[in-house]
Design an enzyme around this catalytic site. Structure first.
Site, mmCIF file in Angstrom:
data_model
loop_
_atom_site.group_PDB
_atom_site.id
_atom_site.type_symbol
_atom_site.label_atom_id
_atom_site.label_comp_id
_atom_site.label_asym_id
_atom_site.label_seq_id
_atom_site.Cartn_x
_atom_site.Cartn_y
_atom_site.Cartn_z
ATOM 1 N N GLY A 1 -18.322 3.159 -6.328
ATOM 2 C CA GLY A 1 -19.201 2.787 -7.444
ATOM 3 C C GLY A 1 -19.355 3.908 -8.461
ATOM 4 O O GLY A 1 -19.626 3.650 -9.631
ATOM 5 N N GLU B 1 -16.401 3.593 -10.622
ATOM 6 C CA GLU B 1 -16.597 2.369 -11.412
ATOM 7 C C GLU B 1 -17.619 2.583 -12.531
ATOM 8 O O GLU B 1 -17.451 2.070 -13.636
ATOM 9 C CB GLU B 1 -17.015 1.215 -10.487
ATOM 10 C CG GLU B 1 -15.865 0.781 -9.586
ATOM 11 C CD GLU B 1 -16.308 -0.117 -8.453
ATOM 12 O OE1 GLU B 1 -17.207 0.286 -7.681
ATOM 13 O OE2 GLU B 1 -15.764 -1.219 -8.320
ATOM 14 N N GLU C 1 -13.199 2.293 -0.972
ATOM 15 C CA GLU C 1 -13.906 1.201 -0.289
ATOM 16 C C GLU C 1 -13.087 0.597 0.853
ATOM 17 O O GLU C 1 -13.649 0.084 1.824
ATOM 18 C CB GLU C 1 -14.266 0.085 -1.288
ATOM 19 C CG GLU C 1 -15.368 0.459 -2.267
ATOM 20 C CD GLU C 1 -14.860 1.090 -3.558
ATOM 21 O OE1 GLU C 1 -13.710 1.584 -3.578
ATOM 22 O OE2 GLU C 1 -15.626 1.097 -4.542
ATOM 23 N N ALA D 1 -21.545 3.528 -4.177
ATOM 24 C CA ALA D 1 -22.747 2.750 -3.871
ATOM 25 C C ALA D 1 -23.311 3.276 -2.560
ATOM 26 O O ALA D 1 -22.579 3.844 -1.740
ATOM 27 C CB ALA D 1 -22.377 1.279 -3.737
HETATM 28 N N1 CAA Z 1 -23.730 6.307 0.374
HETATM 29 C C1 CAA Z 1 -24.762 6.847 1.068
HETATM 30 N N2 CAA Z 1 -24.836 8.164 1.370
HETATM 31 C C2 CAA Z 1 -23.822 8.949 0.964
HETATM 32 C C3 CAA Z 1 -22.718 8.459 0.249
HETATM 33 C C4 CAA Z 1 -22.698 7.057 -0.042
HETATM 34 N N3 CAA Z 1 -21.720 6.490 -0.764
HETATM 35 N N4 CAA Z 1 -21.876 9.468 0.002
HETATM 36 C C5 CAA Z 1 -22.440 10.582 0.518
HETATM 37 N N5 CAA Z 1 -23.614 10.263 1.106
HETATM 38 C C6 CAA Z 1 -24.553 11.159 1.783
HETATM 39 C C7 CAA Z 1 -24.085 11.544 3.186
HETATM 40 O O1 CAA Z 1 -24.415 10.545 4.113
HETATM 41 C C8 CAA Z 1 -24.853 12.824 3.399
HETATM 42 O O2 CAA Z 1 -26.188 12.499 3.691
HETATM 43 P P1 CAA Z 1 -26.949 13.300 4.912
HETATM 44 O O3 CAA Z 1 -26.895 14.741 4.499
HETATM 45 O O4 CAA Z 1 -28.328 12.720 4.897
HETATM 46 O O5 CAA Z 1 -26.158 13.025 6.143
HETATM 47 C C9 CAA Z 1 -24.853 13.462 2.015
HETATM 48 O O6 CAA Z 1 -24.620 12.398 1.094
HETATM 49 C C10 CAA Z 1 -23.748 14.489 1.818
HETATM 50 O O7 CAA Z 1 -22.516 13.880 2.123
HETATM 51 P P2 CAA Z 1 -21.475 14.480 3.192
HETATM 52 O O8 CAA Z 1 -22.212 15.260 4.246
HETATM 53 O O9 CAA Z 1 -20.613 13.351 3.661
HETATM 54 O O10 CAA Z 1 -20.670 15.485 2.259
HETATM 55 P P3 CAA Z 1 -19.151 15.956 2.418
HETATM 56 O O11 CAA Z 1 -18.964 17.043 1.429
HETATM 57 O O12 CAA Z 1 -18.850 16.237 3.853
HETATM 58 O O13 CAA Z 1 -18.264 14.692 1.999
HETATM 59 C C11 CAA Z 1 -17.617 12.817 0.590
HETATM 60 C C12 CAA Z 1 -18.283 14.225 0.679
HETATM 61 C C13 CAA Z 1 -16.124 12.927 0.908
HETATM 62 C C14 CAA Z 1 -17.812 12.301 -0.820
HETATM 63 C C15 CAA Z 1 -18.301 11.870 1.630
HETATM 64 O O14 CAA Z 1 -19.722 11.967 1.476
HETATM 65 C C16 CAA Z 1 -17.920 10.439 1.500
HETATM 66 O O15 CAA Z 1 -16.841 10.054 1.898
HETATM 67 N N6 CAA Z 1 -18.821 9.588 0.922
HETATM 68 C C17 CAA Z 1 -18.602 8.162 0.818
HETATM 69 C C18 CAA Z 1 -17.602 7.819 -0.262
HETATM 70 C C19 CAA Z 1 -17.388 6.320 -0.336
HETATM 71 O O16 CAA Z 1 -16.874 5.716 0.595
HETATM 72 N N7 CAA Z 1 -17.765 5.690 -1.448
HETATM 73 C C20 CAA Z 1 -17.640 4.254 -1.654
HETATM 74 C C21 CAA Z 1 -18.944 3.570 -1.316
HETATM 75 S S1 CAA Z 1 -18.817 1.790 -1.332
HETATM 76 C C22 CAA Z 1 -18.928 1.348 -2.962
HETATM 77 O O17 CAA Z 1 -19.043 2.171 -3.837
HETATM 78 C C23 CAA Z 1 -18.876 -0.157 -3.229
HETATM 79 C C24 CAA Z 1 -18.756 -0.560 -4.672
HETATM 80 O O18 CAA Z 1 -17.678 -0.692 -5.191
HETATM 81 C C25 CAA Z 1 -19.947 -0.887 -5.472
#
Ligand code: CAA
Length: 270
Positions: free
Chosen positions: A121, A124, A144, A78
């Site tokens: 998400g 999911e 998460e 998400a």
């Molecule tokens: N939400 C918003 N933006 C996200 C995102 C997310 N879940 N995941 C990645 N992005 C964005 C980053 O902010 C970045 O944007 P900018 O270039 O504008 O800064 C872009 O996507 C590329 O990401 P990274 O630079 O972080 O890429 P990476 O290769 O270094 O890392 C990754 C990849 C390990 C997947 C890392 O992006 C990450 O950890 N993302 C978040 C994963 C996460 O925590 N997901 C759970 C979200 S909460 C949820 O999903 C709740 C639910 O149950 C409904």
């Protein structure tokens, strides 16, 4: 803020901003298309996805649906930016899970084609689909916990049902990612293939399903899903009624007749 779910099925497939769509050989293909954010799922994306799925569900030319992302990410979860300053009241009013509930009610089989990240998400969403084909590069996880929350779109429930309590508990409490091979061994997904083949393989599976009688496919999907929220007794009862009901379909007559006449059946979805 987007809150209400559109129920319109009259859509322009080219009008979407966050998804790409196409139809080929009776399968609908939806590609999440927010690549600069690793397909992070925001409300407009979810709204478009549900609108398109609903349209495909009602389109008789489409018999199975493939949901995919790109090579780097199916979806990294998400949209964290959208949640970072949200209060519980914001989240309640936003009512985002109404979209997820709608996906759960899609009648046609959904095949997820996953490469790269399927996190939070994204994982999911994959688990909401009926089958999952993954590339060797796919990375799954429910991270998460690292954000101070827990999965909110069914992760604790679907992952546990698929991989068992001990593994699900570890994955949800540590946020550790897991590979496509592990997902396969644990029964979460159907197949792992080289990255250049994951979409093709998902389409092939979808095409096989699309060649089957649509009403029987629908009843079969409903019956298998019934397992997750009913007793064996009620599930068997449901299956039996669905089985009897199919004897009213023309496709049942065609399927059995074709077998006896030693020819391929031609199913009409009637
Ligand atoms: N939400 C918003 N933006 C996200 C995102 C997310 N879940 N995941 C990645 N992005 C964005 C980053 O902010 C970045 O944007 P900018 O270039 O504008 O800064 C872009 O996507 C590329 O990401 P990274 O630079 O972080 O890429 P990476 O290769 O270094 O890392 C990754 C990849 C390990 C997947 C890392 O992006 C990450 O950890 N993302 C978040 C994963 C996460 O925590 N997901 C759970 C979200 S909460 C949820 O999903 C709740 C639910 O149950 C409904």
């Amino acid at each position: 803020m987007t809150s209400a779910m559109s129920t319109s099925t009259d859509i322009d497939l080219k009008s979407f901003q966050f998804i790409l769509t196409s139809v080929e050989d009776h399968i609908g293909i939806i590609q999440l298309n927010r690549p600069d954010k690793l397909n992070a799922i925001n409300m407009p994306l979810m709204e478009e996805l549900v609108k398109c799925l609903t349209w495909m569900d009602h389109n008789e030319d489409i018999r199975c649906i493939v949901l995919t992302g790109n090579e780097r990410a199916f979806a990294a979860g998400a949209d964290i930016e959208q949640m970072a300053s949200a209060t519980p009241v914001d989240m309640i009013l936003r009512d985002q899970f109404v979209y997820w509930d709608r996906i759960r009610k899609i009648h046609k089989p959904l095949v997820a084609a996953i490469s790269g990240y399927a996190l939070g998400g994204g994982c999911e969403l994959a688990m909401t689909c009926d089958m999952i084909i993954a590339s060797e590069t796919a990375k799954f996880g429910q991270p998460e916990i690292n954000l101070g929350v827990i999965p909110g779109a069914g992760g604790t429930q679907r992952l546990t049902r698929a991989v068992g309590k001990a593994r699900a508990m570890e994955l949800v409490l540590t946020g550790n990612l897991f590979t496509a091979q592990q997902a396969l061994e644990w029964g979460l997904i159907n197949k792992v293939v080289p990255v250049e083949l994951y979409l093709e393989e998902a389409k092939n599976l979808a095409k096989t399903i699309a060649s089957k009688p649509p009403i029987a496919v629908r009843m079969a999907k409903e019956s298998v899903l019934k397992t997750f929220d009913t007793s064996l007794e009620s599930g068997l009862e449901f299956e039996r009624k669905a089985f009897y009901l199919l004897f009213a379909s023309q496709d049942k007559n065609e399927g059995m007749k074709a077998f006896l006449e030693k020819r391929q059946p031609e199913f009409q979805g009637r």
